[in-house]
Scaffold this active site. Structure first.
Site, PDB file in Angstrom:
ATOM      1  N   ASP A   1      -3.796  -5.903   4.624  1.00  0.00           N
ATOM      2  CA  ASP A   1      -4.476  -5.217   5.743  1.00  0.00           C
ATOM      3  C   ASP A   1      -5.812  -4.615   5.360  1.00  0.00           C
ATOM      4  O   ASP A   1      -6.634  -4.306   6.207  1.00  0.00           O
ATOM      5  CB  ASP A   1      -3.558  -4.151   6.367  1.00  0.00           C
ATOM      6  CG  ASP A   1      -3.358  -2.937   5.460  1.00  0.00           C
ATOM      7  OD1 ASP A   1      -3.477  -3.072   4.222  1.00  0.00           O
ATOM      8  OD2 ASP A   1      -3.083  -1.849   5.988  1.00  0.00           O
ATOM      9  N   ASN A   2      -6.024  -4.412   4.072  1.00  0.00           N
ATOM     10  CA  ASN A   2      -7.320  -3.940   3.550  1.00  0.00           C
ATOM     11  C   ASN A   2      -7.268  -4.127   2.038  1.00  0.00           C
ATOM     12  O   ASN A   2      -6.232  -4.500   1.486  1.00  0.00           O
ATOM     13  CB  ASN A   2      -7.606  -2.475   3.931  1.00  0.00           C
ATOM     14  CG  ASN A   2      -6.454  -1.519   3.660  1.00  0.00           C
ATOM     15  OD1 ASN A   2      -5.821  -1.021   4.580  1.00  0.00           O
ATOM     16  ND2 ASN A   2      -6.169  -1.273   2.390  1.00  0.00           N
TER      17      ASN A   2
ATOM     18  N   CYS B   1      -5.957   1.050   7.310  1.00  0.00           N
ATOM     19  CA  CYS B   1      -4.764   0.467   7.949  1.00  0.00           C
ATOM     20  C   CYS B   1      -4.818   0.321   9.470  1.00  0.00           C
ATOM     21  O   CYS B   1      -4.711  -0.771  10.015  1.00  0.00           O
ATOM     22  CB  CYS B   1      -3.536   1.306   7.607  1.00  0.00           C
ATOM     23  SG  CYS B   1      -3.299   1.628   5.854  1.00  0.00           S
TER      24      CYS B   1
ATOM     25  N   ASP C   1       0.317  -4.267   2.620  1.00  0.00           N
ATOM     26  CA  ASP C   1      -0.408  -3.016   2.890  1.00  0.00           C
ATOM     27  C   ASP C   1      -1.071  -2.507   1.610  1.00  0.00           C
ATOM     28  O   ASP C   1      -0.378  -2.178   0.636  1.00  0.00           O
ATOM     29  CB  ASP C   1       0.592  -1.977   3.426  1.00  0.00           C
ATOM     30  CG  ASP C   1      -0.086  -0.772   4.051  1.00  0.00           C
ATOM     31  OD1 ASP C   1      -1.317  -0.637   3.903  1.00  0.00           O
ATOM     32  OD2 ASP C   1       0.622   0.034   4.686  1.00  0.00           O
ATOM     33  N   ASP C   2      -2.385  -2.484   1.602  1.00  0.00           N
ATOM     34  CA  ASP C   2      -3.145  -1.988   0.440  1.00  0.00           C
ATOM     35  C   ASP C   2      -2.971  -2.872  -0.797  1.00  0.00           C
ATOM     36  O   ASP C   2      -2.959  -2.384  -1.933  1.00  0.00           O
ATOM     37  CB  ASP C   2      -2.737  -0.546   0.075  1.00  0.00           C
ATOM     38  CG  ASP C   2      -3.225   0.486   1.081  1.00  0.00           C
ATOM     39  OD1 ASP C   2      -3.726   0.084   2.145  1.00  0.00           O
ATOM     40  OD2 ASP C   2      -3.099   1.694   0.798  1.00  0.00           O
TER      41      ASP C   2
ATOM     42  N   HIS D   1       2.042   1.895  13.007  1.00  0.00           N
ATOM     43  CA  HIS D   1       0.763   2.567  12.779  1.00  0.00           C
ATOM     44  C   HIS D   1      -0.293   2.272  13.834  1.00  0.00           C
ATOM     45  O   HIS D   1      -1.479   2.099  13.543  1.00  0.00           O
ATOM     46  CB  HIS D   1       0.214   2.214  11.379  1.00  0.00           C
ATOM     47  CG  HIS D   1      -0.685   3.294  10.837  1.00  0.00           C
ATOM     48  ND1 HIS D   1      -1.479   3.128   9.727  1.00  0.00           N
ATOM     49  CD2 HIS D   1      -0.907   4.560  11.274  1.00  0.00           C
ATOM     50  CE1 HIS D   1      -2.155   4.239   9.497  1.00  0.00           C
ATOM     51  NE2 HIS D   1      -1.817   5.128  10.438  1.00  0.00           N
TER      52      HIS D   1
END
Ligand code: CA
Length: 470
Positions: free
Chosen positions: A294-295, A95, A55-56, A155
């Site tokens: 995810d990004n 996200c 994540d990130d 999420h």
């Protein structure tokens, strides 16, 4: 099929003892099931699928992309044992929409999941979440007999109707919202950690818990094909890591970067634990393992790096949507492969479905593509002629080396072959290319719907502004 693993899925396994033990009809059902399972792509058991989502995490923050200060030997080993995608994209630079795209294999803009949902518990609205009309990757894998589990950050909507156990997953361990403390499980500002729908209490470091839960899931379901989705919340904020990980990075002076490194290192340990468990169980040749972020990294908020790419999380520049992306399937994907054509997170559903003998949902457009024929050389050309992005007023499209971006009502064009860092806008020099890509975007957009909700933080900001004005 590993040598020492009993080939459990062959018709001949239905023995006289089976007939005696469970009766003729039961044995016939068993035979049918085993014959069905035997049609799996590997010729033996159907391959397991594990999707590990950071994540990130920044494009530059894995060893195999050149990261020097954070060793990631286990994530690197996925690329070394399989394929690294140098042009691996996600369908949104934030996200929740990215997850909606991955879950369905469809551009999330097709069903209005264009913006972040905000986090639980303040975001329980019934209309904010992955629409229940959509079929998830877990739904799809279940149709092919897979046991499905998700461990980590959901999420995709906080209302009970969006709970993972209602979206095709047999098991859930994690939290529903968009971020979580790594140490404090008891504060009401964070949604509870749940096993299924039951709240769990512990004081352990959350990434360590997810690591252990993932290994236990594999152990528990080793006998039959499983689909495990492991969306870590690390290294998303809040920036928190225990001493045992921080101590590995005493030479990093910047405190945020040091904490980020510790958080990434904890994830890498988990990847190592999973790969070791697969080897121990002799399942490594029967398991497709996919790793991606995810990004893009958000730079200053968590200390990540997307070098040499421009931009980061929330941006349509490459730093927002191009991510570390690698996968391995020992014995099937050639070790050390490098794949340079653009691929996207939407491809995971069709790829998993194909190798598992599952059929993607009918009656709806699946934008992702099964990547296996391209990796095996059975199909030449590109999986995607063109890729599209839309998030509120921001747009992007990539075709070949060209990347078109619309930001603040201005169209910009970049040539990624000569300008990977997207520094030189060449729109004025290439009007035909701009027109072609704009036309393609307009056509694509005609198939999309409006966002179903506005970003929660924007709504709050507007409310604050209104109350001040009064
Ligand atoms: Ca993220």
């Amino acid at each position: 099929m590993p040598d020492s693993r009993k080939p459990s899925i062959v018709a001949g396994d239905v023995t006289r003892r089976d007939f005696l033990a469970i009766g003729g009809a039961g044995a016939l059902a068993l035979l049918t099931r085993r014959l069905y399972a035997a049609e799996g792509a590997a010729g033996g058991r159907k391959p397991n699928v594990i999707v590990i989502l950071a994540d990130d995490m920044g494009y530059a923050d894995v060893g195999y992309q050149g990261c020097k200060d954070i060793p990631t030997p286990h994530i690197d080993s996925i690329a070394a044992n399989g394929v690294k995608f140098t042009n691996g994209y996600v369908s949104c630079p934030v996200c929740s929409p990215m997850r909606a795209g991955f879950m369905t294999g469809r551009y999330q803009n097709r069903f209005g999941h264009e913006l972040n949902t905000g986090g639980a518990p303040h975001c329980l609205q019934e209309h904010i979440g992955l629409p229940t009309e959509e079929t998830t990757i877990a739904d799809v894998m279940k149709t092919a007999g897979y046991t499905t589990g998700v461990i980590g950050k959901w999420h995709l909507g906080a209302h009970p109707k969006y709970h993972p156990l209602k979206r095709g997953f047999d098991e859930f361990f994690g939290f529903i919202s968009g971020s979580h403390s790594y140490f404090r499980w008891d504060q009401p500002k964070w949604s509870p950690i749940q096993r299924g729908r039951e709240t769990v209490k512990t004081k352990e470091y959350l990434t360590d818990v997810f690591n252990r839960e993932a290994v236990e899931f594999i152990d528990r379901h080793k006998a039959k094909p499983f689909f495990l989705y492991l969306p870590y919340n690390a290294p998303h904020t809040p920036m928190q890591a225990p001493k045992k990980y921080l101590d590995r990075f005493g030479d990093i002076a910047d405190k945020k970067r040091r904490t980020y490194a510790a958080m990434v290192s904890a994830v890498d340990d988990g990847v190592g634990m999973i790969l070791a468990k697969l080897k121990e169980l002799k399942l490594d040749k029967d398991t497709l393992v996919i790793f991606l972020s995810d990004n893009g990294g958000p730079h200053s908020s968590n200390g990540s790096s997307n070098k040499p790419l421009n931009g980061g999380k929330s941006s349509m520049f490459e730093g927002g949507v191009r991510v570390p992306f690698a996968m391995q399937w020992s014995g099937t994907i050639k070790a050390g492969s490098v794949y340079n054509e653009p691929v996207i997170s939407l491809d995971i559903l069709p790829t998993a479905a194909a190798i598992g003998g599952a059929k993607p949902p009918k009656g709806r457009k699946i934008d992702g593509v099964n990547l296996m024929p391209y990796l095996g050389g059975k199909k030449a050309g590109r999986p995607h002629e063109i890729l599209f992005w839309r998030r509120a007023k921001d747009y992007a499209a990539r075709k070949g080396d060209w990347k078109l971006i619309k930001k603040k009502d201005t169209w910009r064009l970049y040539n990624l072959a000569t300008d990977l860092g997207e520094k030189k806008d060449v729109a004025a020099q290439n009007p035909k290319v701009v027109a072609e890509l704009k036309g393609a975007l307009t056509k694509w957009e005609s198939e999309m719907v409006d966002p179903k909700w506005i970003a929660v933080y924007k709504k709050k900001r507007r409310q604050r502004k209104n109350s001040k004005a009064k």
